[in-house]
Design a protein around this motif. Structure first.
Motif, mmCIF file in Angstrom:
data_model
loop_
_atom_site.group_PDB
_atom_site.id
_atom_site.type_symbol
_atom_site.label_atom_id
_atom_site.label_comp_id
_atom_site.label_asym_id
_atom_site.label_seq_id
_atom_site.Cartn_x
_atom_site.Cartn_y
_atom_site.Cartn_z
ATOM 1 N N GLU A 211 0.623 -1.260 -0.087
ATOM 2 C CA GLU A 211 0.109 0.070 -0.076
ATOM 3 C C GLU A 211 0.753 1.312 0.199
ATOM 4 O OE1 GLU A 211 -0.531 -2.741 1.883
ATOM 5 O OE2 GLU A 211 -2.491 -3.244 1.616
ATOM 6 N N ILE A 212 2.144 1.216 0.914
ATOM 7 C CA ILE A 212 2.590 2.431 0.900
ATOM 8 C C ILE A 212 3.337 2.682 -0.411
ATOM 9 C CG2 ILE A 212 4.971 1.589 1.710
ATOM 10 C CD1 ILE A 212 3.014 4.390 3.381
ATOM 11 N N LYS A 213 3.691 1.974 -1.360
ATOM 12 C CA LYS A 213 4.340 2.414 -2.766
ATOM 13 C C LYS A 213 3.092 2.800 -3.495
ATOM 14 C CE LYS A 213 8.221 0.889 -1.231
ATOM 15 N NZ LYS A 213 9.483 1.868 -1.085
ATOM 16 N N ASN A 214 2.103 2.679 -3.328
ATOM 17 C CA ASN A 214 0.888 3.475 -3.824
ATOM 18 C C ASN A 214 0.844 3.036 -5.500
ATOM 19 O OD1 ASN A 214 -1.459 4.944 -4.125
ATOM 20 N ND2 ASN A 214 -0.383 6.734 -4.412
ATOM 21 N N HIS A 215 0.982 1.846 -5.798
ATOM 22 C CA HIS A 215 0.975 1.365 -7.166
ATOM 23 C C HIS A 215 -0.316 1.465 -7.916
ATOM 24 C CE1 HIS A 215 4.609 -0.916 -5.990
ATOM 25 N NE2 HIS A 215 4.978 -0.961 -7.317
#
Length: 412
Positions: A235-239
């Protein structure tokens, strides 16, 4: 060194050796800080199912971690057992220095250090030991990970640990230092220091043959512009924003022979593949031929919600590639100064010395920046050269090791 001329004993602790910069960081330091002056031991938790284990990287450097099976990423009852095991290991190793990395290891490792400093294992009598404790924030979990309530609890824990169980907090960028100290009030700046990441650049550099092979493998022609995002599918990488930006480019007809590849794997892969639908995004999974993958790209992108100093951008620059990234955390320090003055009113991104920045969460700004860089080969070459010169000078592994040696020596 110790008074009896024995090497300084360092116990280094990380939550898990999963794919990413922190795993490489601790392996390099454990390998380098051995010999007459230092003796290093690496403690790590196990990598959970669904994440790629980078134990092979430790093997390549001859590092044999001590694994604490109970040290998991999330809060759980097993943390009590993990704390006890880490403390027992400290009793056995008798460290002069404990240096923790990442959030969970930072919590358990510093709590165990506090116990080790004050409590003997047999009599449980308070008797202070001489011990120095450092903690490195590679990123932080105060934005984009948890609810406000849970984040508040973690912030409280970090402030307590910073005050009572940490001698020095290390951040990996100036931007991150300001966030940790001023935005989140974890610790005063006088008890913090900045030590940027370091890398073994002998494994990086533009490998044109490997790049051609990767492009052929994924079916990308020589005259197509390949844009790649590298990182864990979390989630934190927001692909998801990457998928939205690609959709924006497709629907607005700004294709320009653009192709897109996601390099990496994780729990969100199936969901992202479903969202990507017919957009033509290639999911290449985890790769060990990292330099070849970067060499295949025309430029790299990153759209994280939160970053310390993203290793993927350093790797891209080391391989001579320009990049587009969200304006978060240490990305700002990597980008350098503005190259176009004040941002034009109708422009949704900024051109910096070594990359293009867009506002975090702005899919249109992301798409516009990709479109702009894809359309300007001269700009790509300029940014790529500036980026490579910068990282080779500033982010070498030898510089990292010397910075850590100096930190340990100055804090004696």
């Amino acid at each position: 060194m110790r008074e009896n001329s024995q090497p300084v004993k360092v116990v280094r602790i990380i939550a898990r050796l999963n794919v990413g910069g922190p795993a490489r960081h601790v392996v390099w330091l454990t390998d380098a800080l051995q010999g007459n002056d230092f003796e290093s031991v690496l403690i790590a938790g196990r990598v959970p199912e669904g994440e790629e284990d980078m134990g092979y990287f430790a093997d390549e450097y001859g590092v044999k971690p001590v694994f604490i099976e109970d040290m998991s990423r999330e809060l759980s009852i097993s943390d009590i057992t993990a704390l006890w095991r880490i403390w027992r290991r400290m009793v056995a190793e008798k460290p002069d220095i404990v240096h923790t990395h990442t959030a969970k290891a930072g919590t358990l490792g510093r709590a165990a250090s506090f116990l080790y400093r004050w409590v003997t294992p047999r009599t449980l009598v308070f008797r202070p030991r001489k011990l120095r404790v450092f903690h490195t924030f590679h990123g932080h979990i105060f934005n984009g990970y948890y609810s406000d309530a849970k984040t508040g609890i973690f912030l409280f824990i970090e402030r307590v640990l910073a005050r009572f169980a940490t001698d020095t907090i290390v951040t990996i960028s100036d931007q991150q230092l300001n966030e940790i100290s001023k935005t989140y009030n974890v610790a005063p700046i006088k008890r913090m220091t900045v030590i940027p990441l370091g890398m073994d650049f002998s494994r990086f550099g533009e490998d044109k043959e490997a790049g051609r092979n990767f492009r052929q493998e994924i079916g990308v022609a020589d005259d197509e512009i390949l844009v790649g995002i590298v990182g864990r599918l979390t989630e934190i990488k927001n692909h998801k924003l990457f998928v939205e930006a690609v959709r924006n480019l497709r629907e607005s007809g700004r294709d320009k022979k653009l192709r897109f590849v996601v390099i990496g794997d994780g729990a969100l892969r199936s969901e992202l593949e479903a969202e990507a639908g017919s957009l033509g995004i290639i999911f290449a999974g985890n790769r060990t031929d990292t330099a070849g993958c970067y060499s295949a790209l025309d430029f790299a992108v990153l759209c994280s919600l939160n970053e310390g100093t993203p290793l993927t951008l350093i790797e891209a620059m080391a391989c001579g590639k320009a990049w587009v990234a969200s304006e978060v955390g240490g990305v700002v320090d990597l980008a350098g100064k503005s190259e176009d003055g004040d941002r034009e009113q109708d422009r949704s991104f900024a051109i910096q010395e070594r990359g293009l920045l867009f506002d975090s969460g702005d899919a249109k700004g992301f798409a516009d920046a990709i479109d702009h860089l894809a359309s300007d080969s001269v700009l790509r070459e300029k940014l790529a050269k500036a980026g490579r010169d910068f990282v080779l000078k500033s982010y070498g592994k030898d510089r990292l090791v010397e910075d850590i040696r100096r930190l340990y020596s100055e804090q004696r």
